[in-house]
Design an enzyme around this catalytic site. Structure first.
Site, PDB file in Angstrom:
ATOM      1  N   LYS A 201       0.820  -1.212   0.000  1.00 46.60           N
ATOM      2  CA  LYS A 201       0.000   0.000   0.000  1.00 46.60           C
ATOM      3  C   LYS A 201       0.859   1.270   0.000  1.00 46.60           C
ATOM      4  O   LYS A 201       0.545   2.240  -0.675  1.00 46.60           O
ATOM      5  CB  LYS A 201      -0.939   0.022   1.213  1.00 46.60           C
ATOM      6  CG  LYS A 201      -2.028  -1.011   1.216  1.00 46.60           C
ATOM      7  CD  LYS A 201      -3.133  -0.687   2.198  1.00 46.60           C
ATOM      8  CE  LYS A 201      -2.643  -0.396   3.600  1.00 46.60           C
ATOM      9  NZ  LYS A 201      -2.039  -1.578   4.250  1.00 46.60           N
TER      10      LYS A 201
ATOM     11  N   ARG B 138      11.528  -7.742   6.741  1.00 47.34           N
ATOM     12  CA  ARG B 138      11.625  -6.278   6.778  1.00 47.34           C
ATOM     13  C   ARG B 138      12.565  -5.803   7.883  1.00 47.34           C
ATOM     14  O   ARG B 138      12.570  -6.339   8.982  1.00 47.34           O
ATOM     15  CB  ARG B 138      10.239  -5.653   6.992  1.00 47.34           C
ATOM     16  CG  ARG B 138       9.375  -5.675   5.783  1.00 47.34           C
ATOM     17  CD  ARG B 138       8.192  -4.734   5.896  1.00 47.34           C
ATOM     18  NE  ARG B 138       7.340  -4.982   7.048  1.00 47.34           N
ATOM     19  CZ  ARG B 138       6.091  -4.545   7.161  1.00 47.34           C
ATOM     20  NH1 ARG B 138       5.566  -3.830   6.183  1.00 47.34           N
ATOM     21  NH2 ARG B 138       5.359  -4.810   8.223  1.00 47.34           N
TER      22      ARG B 138
ATOM     23  N   ARG C  68      10.889  -4.657  13.589  1.00 49.83           N
ATOM     24  CA  ARG C  68       9.733  -4.378  14.436  1.00 49.83           C
ATOM     25  C   ARG C  68       9.346  -5.617  15.227  1.00 49.83           C
ATOM     26  O   ARG C  68       9.444  -6.749  14.734  1.00 49.83           O
ATOM     27  CB  ARG C  68       8.540  -3.943  13.572  1.00 49.83           C
ATOM     28  CG  ARG C  68       8.557  -2.489  13.189  1.00 49.83           C
ATOM     29  CD  ARG C  68       7.417  -2.137  12.252  1.00 49.83           C
ATOM     30  NE  ARG C  68       6.112  -2.647  12.694  1.00 49.83           N
ATOM     31  CZ  ARG C  68       4.971  -2.343  12.103  1.00 49.83           C
ATOM     32  NH1 ARG C  68       4.961  -1.532  11.059  1.00 49.83           N
ATOM     33  NH2 ARG C  68       3.832  -2.833  12.546  1.00 49.83           N
TER      34      ARG C  68
ATOM     35  N   ARG D   6      -2.217 -10.932  12.513  1.00 50.09           N
ATOM     36  CA  ARG D   6      -2.623  -9.701  11.834  1.00 50.09           C
ATOM     37  C   ARG D   6      -3.343 -10.022  10.518  1.00 50.09           C
ATOM     38  O   ARG D   6      -4.302  -9.338  10.141  1.00 50.09           O
ATOM     39  CB  ARG D   6      -1.399  -8.816  11.561  1.00 50.09           C
ATOM     40  CG  ARG D   6      -0.783  -8.240  12.823  1.00 50.09           C
ATOM     41  CD  ARG D   6       0.625  -7.749  12.587  1.00 50.09           C
ATOM     42  NE  ARG D   6       0.673  -6.570  11.733  1.00 50.09           N
ATOM     43  CZ  ARG D   6       1.792  -6.077  11.216  1.00 50.09           C
ATOM     44  NH1 ARG D   6       2.953  -6.677  11.432  1.00 50.09           N
ATOM     45  NH2 ARG D   6       1.758  -4.999  10.462  1.00 50.09           N
TER      46      ARG D   6
END
Length: 382
Positions: free
Chosen positions: A98, A209, A237, A248
């Site tokens: 996104k 990531r 993270r 999630r």
């Protein structure tokens, strides 16, 4: 007495100037939040007295553009006609891409990108009434209620830059109640973009990531490797793990199923497994209404030609074809002109193979112009 900004208007690279710069005591986030709140309270009280004399200007534009708009206003000129506003929602699971597509949408269409997470943090920092309300829930470990999040979005949509340029809601609404609340408040998108990426790929993208705490840039150990000099300072993270990502993703699927019921008529599911530009090309075609709404996830069909393109095609291809047909008709002077013309058009159609035993481009006609039986015209017997 000159004022500089470290980012937008940097001071000269002069040690003497750098050494004497000072930072105002009230130029802090906390103090600025209080000043902004006071400003909004005061300006809301003043504006009703000058409503007929007032015009709002987009202060995020370049200073020369703002000055030009103000001069036009003082000269009594009407406001510039704004381009059509776009109201877009983009949805997709974490790591679906996104962010990349939001950047391209802002660059291409000039819409204001609205991230509810950023807006929420801004309200909390500024100490607004909504920010204080949200902070109460956050400090107690609770989710900020849907009605508070909707009010935060409504507040942002009322700003002048959004009114003039349109909006791009990033990942909001997240839940059915949020979508219903927006609908009740007549906040409707023109288009909803749904980026579709398989769950296993989302996990792979997420687990790899890493972010650079110095620059804020995000890398991926496989798809977008960091340069060697920054590897040692990269961080991951806490929720970028396979277990956390799985939770999630489940939550995302439950939520997106609830909101699609409100936006199915203006939504398109887009394959997020392709290159960034290829994905954006389809998004752009969708927003320009060249391809339809669809939640099938299938690639778009070839678009219909525009009236101008159709006219060019007729002039370059059909007109010469018809002129040749009419010329052949005039030369042959057949007893059955319509049948002659129909057969000539069929036989000379470049997309139709020639009949076996008959020279290409020759109509199946007798000398007197009567239609002769063709080998492929015989009836098929079962």
């Amino acid at each position: 007495g000159k004022i500089y900004h470290l980012k937008f208007n940097p001071p000269p690279d002069d040690p003497e100037v750098q050494a004497r710069l000072v930072h105002r005591a009230d130029d802090t986030e906390e103090a600025m939040g209080k000043r902004i709140t006071m400003y909004h309270d005061n300006v809301s009280a003043v504006l009703p007295y000058y409503e007929k004399l007032c015009r709002a200007f987009d202060g995020t534009k370049h200073k020369t553009d703002i000055a030009a708009d103000v001069r036009a206003f003082l000269a009594g000129l009407p406001p510039k006609k704004l381009p059509p506003q776009r109201h877009i929602i983009i949805a997709g699971a974490p790591a679906s891409g996104k962010g990349t597509q939001c950047e391209k949408l802002v660059e291409e269409f000039g819409v204001v990108h609205i991230s509810t997470g950023d807006e929420l943090r801004q309200h909390v920092k500024q100490g607004t009434e909504l920010g204080k309300l949200a902070k109460h829930y956050m400090d107690n470990g609770a989710l900020v209620p849907d009605d508070v999040m909707v009010k935060i979005v409504e507040d942002r949509l009322a700003h002048q830059d959004v009114v003039e340029r349109g909006w791009l809601l990033d990942g909001f609404p997240r839940t059915g109640p949020q979508a219903l609340a927006l609908k009740k408040n007549k906040i409707e998108p023109d288009h909803l973009i749904l980026l579709d990426v398989p769950d296993e790929v989302l996990v792979e993208r997420c687990v790899g990531r890493r972010s650079d705490p110095v620059t804020g840039k995000i890398y991926h150990l496989t798809f977008n490797p960091p340069p060697p000099e920054v590897v040692d300072r990269l961080v991951q993270r806490s929720d970028d793990t396979a277990e956390a990502m799985g939770k999630r993703i489940v939550m995302y699927h439950n939520n997106v199923s609830a909101i699609l019921g409100y936006y199915e008529a203006c939504a398109r599911k887009i394959n997020g497994m392709r290159g960034k530009q290829e994905i954006f090309d389809e998004i752009k075609a969708f927003l320009n209404n060249n391809i339809p709404c669809s939640l099938s996830g299938l690639p778009p069909r070839r678009r219909l030609p525009t009236p101008e393109e159709a006219q060019v095609y007729v002039q370059e291809n059909l007109q010469p074809y018809l002129v040749k047909a009419l010329t052949a008709l005039a030369k042959a002077k057949p007893e059955q002109p319509l049948r002659f013309l129909a057969t000539w058009l069929l036989d000379n159609n470049p997309n139709r193979p020639a009949v076996q035993g008959q020279p290409e481009g020759k109509a199946a006609m007798g000398k007197d112009g009567t239609l002769l039986e063709r080998p492929d015209d015989k009836p098929v017997m079962n």
